[in-house]
Write an enzyme that holds these catalytic residues in place. Structure first.
Site, short mmCIF file in Angstrom:
data_model
loop_
_atom_site.label_atom_id
_atom_site.label_comp_id
_atom_site.label_asym_id
_atom_site.label_seq_id
_atom_site.Cartn_x
_atom_site.Cartn_y
_atom_site.Cartn_z
N ASP A 187 -12.37 -59.11 -38.81
CA ASP A 187 -14.07 -59.16 -38.97
C ASP A 187 -13.95 -60.01 -40.36
O ASP A 187 -13.63 -59.57 -41.44
CB ASP A 187 -14.63 -57.66 -39.38
CG ASP A 187 -16.35 -57.93 -39.83
OD1 ASP A 187 -16.56 -58.95 -39.99
OD2 ASP A 187 -16.73 -56.89 -39.87
N TYR A 234 -28.62 -71.55 -39.40
CA TYR A 234 -27.26 -72.01 -39.11
C TYR A 234 -26.89 -73.23 -39.90
O TYR A 234 -25.87 -73.50 -40.41
CB TYR A 234 -27.23 -72.15 -37.69
CG TYR A 234 -26.16 -72.81 -37.09
CD1 TYR A 234 -24.86 -72.04 -36.69
CD2 TYR A 234 -26.09 -74.16 -36.70
CE1 TYR A 234 -23.74 -72.61 -36.42
CE2 TYR A 234 -24.77 -74.59 -36.30
CZ TYR A 234 -23.66 -73.95 -35.99
OH TYR A 234 -22.52 -74.42 -35.43
N LYS A 274 -23.77 -74.20 -42.26
CA LYS A 274 -22.88 -75.33 -42.09
C LYS A 274 -22.86 -76.24 -43.15
O LYS A 274 -21.76 -77.07 -43.56
CB LYS A 274 -23.02 -75.75 -40.73
CG LYS A 274 -22.88 -74.71 -39.70
CD LYS A 274 -21.26 -74.17 -39.50
CE LYS A 274 -21.01 -73.04 -38.61
NZ LYS A 274 -19.81 -72.92 -38.67
#
Length: 174
Positions: free
Chosen positions: A63, A155, A159
């Site tokens: 994880d 997202y 990024k």
């Protein structure tokens, strides 16, 4: 591509998608591949497939949001193999939708995986690689880390952070 022959590589998110493809290519080119993924069963399947085709691989359930586990895997791999040549911080998730419809749990989850997961892998690997005098860290981003991405704002934010970390560290490491 003999540059990978007998090199040790960890790939997070290695059980599917880009990560699986990386593992397969690294295996074809002679690397010892550590397939690390939250889905331990699929990581074992990828590692078994690599071994069946003559490669060297092992699977680890990981994880990436657990800093201690990430650091432990990197340090243990380097100790076991005598070095760590490549770390591919590839694990990531996508959560899309309009910002107005996303709650803080969505934001926290994507930041934990896509941003902190990469930071944990980068920090641990960089320390090992500086000490040994060599190594490569590859952080998977996305086109969304370079251009505006409506409906992928969270997202895209993570990024962009990965791109910033990677370009900054590249200059510092040089």
């Amino acid at each position: 591509m003999d540059i990978f022959r007998d090199k040790t590589a960890i790939v997070t998110g290695g059980a599917s998608g880009i990560g699986k493809g990386l593992c397969e290519e690294l295996g074809k080119h002679g690397a010892v591949v550590v397939v690390a993924d939250l889905n331990g069963e699929e990581a074992r399947n990828v590692a078994a497939s690599l071994k069946a085709s003559g490669g060297r691989a092992e699977a680890v359930k990981l994880d990436v949001t657990n800093e201690g586990d990430v650091r432990g895997l990197i340090n243990e791999t380097a100790a076991k193999r005598g070095r760590l040549d490549y770390v591919f911080n590839n694990a990531g998730i996508g959560i899309g939708g309009e910002v107005q419809d996303m709650d803080l749990d969505h934001w926290n989850r994507i930041v934990e995986v896509n941003q902190w997961g990469v930071v944990y892998g980068t920090l641990a690997a960089y320390k090992v690689m500086v000490k040994q005098g060599s190594g490569h860290i590859v952080n998977t981003a996305s086109g969304a880390g370079l251009v505006p991405s409506p409906l992928l704002t969270a997202y895209s934010m993570t990024k962009h952070a990965v791109v910033g970390l990677s370009t900054g560290l590249r200059a510092e490491g040089a």
